[in-house]
Design an enzyme around this catalytic site. Structure first.
Site, short mmCIF file in Angstrom:
data_model
loop_
_atom_site.label_atom_id
_atom_site.label_comp_id
_atom_site.label_asym_id
_atom_site.label_seq_id
_atom_site.Cartn_x
_atom_site.Cartn_y
_atom_site.Cartn_z
N GLU A 20 36.76 30.83 46.71
CA GLU A 20 36.11 29.58 46.29
C GLU A 20 37.09 28.68 45.55
OE1 GLU A 20 32.96 32.88 46.00
OE2 GLU A 20 35.11 32.67 45.74
N CYS B 202 34.62 31.49 38.98
CA CYS B 202 34.52 30.49 40.05
C CYS B 202 33.34 29.55 39.81
CB CYS B 202 34.38 31.16 41.41
SG CYS B 202 35.92 31.88 42.02
N ASN C 92 40.54 34.96 49.57
CA ASN C 92 40.99 35.63 48.36
C ASN C 92 42.49 35.84 48.43
OD1 ASN C 92 38.35 35.79 47.53
ND2 ASN C 92 38.15 37.98 47.89
N CYS D 97 32.03 34.58 41.63
CA CYS D 97 32.12 35.22 40.31
C CYS D 97 31.89 34.18 39.22
CB CYS D 97 33.48 35.90 40.15
SG CYS D 97 34.88 34.76 39.93
N GLU E 104 45.00 38.08 46.60
CA GLU E 104 45.03 39.20 45.66
C GLU E 104 46.44 39.73 45.52
OE1 GLU E 104 42.11 41.97 47.04
OE2 GLU E 104 40.50 40.51 46.84
#
Length: 105
Positions: free
Chosen positions: A25, A64, A13, A61, A15
């Site tokens: 992903e 993704c 991730n 999510c 962020e």
């Protein structure tokens, strides 16, 4: 993420304080796509609860799922690891994104 010819790409991730964060992903896919890869076999998604060694069932999510769907066929698998015993659940892209639309890229 494993490709059909055996090479793999990892992601994490990314962020930030804005809304432009990117999930692991998509990071893995973008790395592979930027190298010209187009034949994807499966992806393993692992996520944990902060400050513990217990894995959480961490599925991709919706963004993704749709992103991956643009580049994979129906046999593409998503493996999610979770629990104290590192249990593994297997999903197809269709399991996680039923009735999707797909552009021809």
């Amino acid at each position: 993420m494993l490709l059909n010819h055996g090479k793999y790409y990892s992601g994490c991730n990314i962020e930030n304080d804005g809304i432009q964060s990117i999930c692991a992903e998509r990071t893995a896919f973008v790395k592979a796509l930027s190298e010209g890869e187009r034949e994807f076999s499966y992806i393993v998604v692992v996520g944990g609860l902060k400050n513990t060694t217990i894995l959480d069932n961490c599925l991709p999510c919706g963004y993704c799922r749709q992103f991956m769907n643009q580049y994979v066929d129906n046999s593409f698998k998503i493996y999610a690891c979770f629990g104290k015993n590192d249990e593994i659940e297997e999903y197809s892209i269709n399991d996680l994104l039923p009735h999707s639309f797909k552009l021809q890229i």
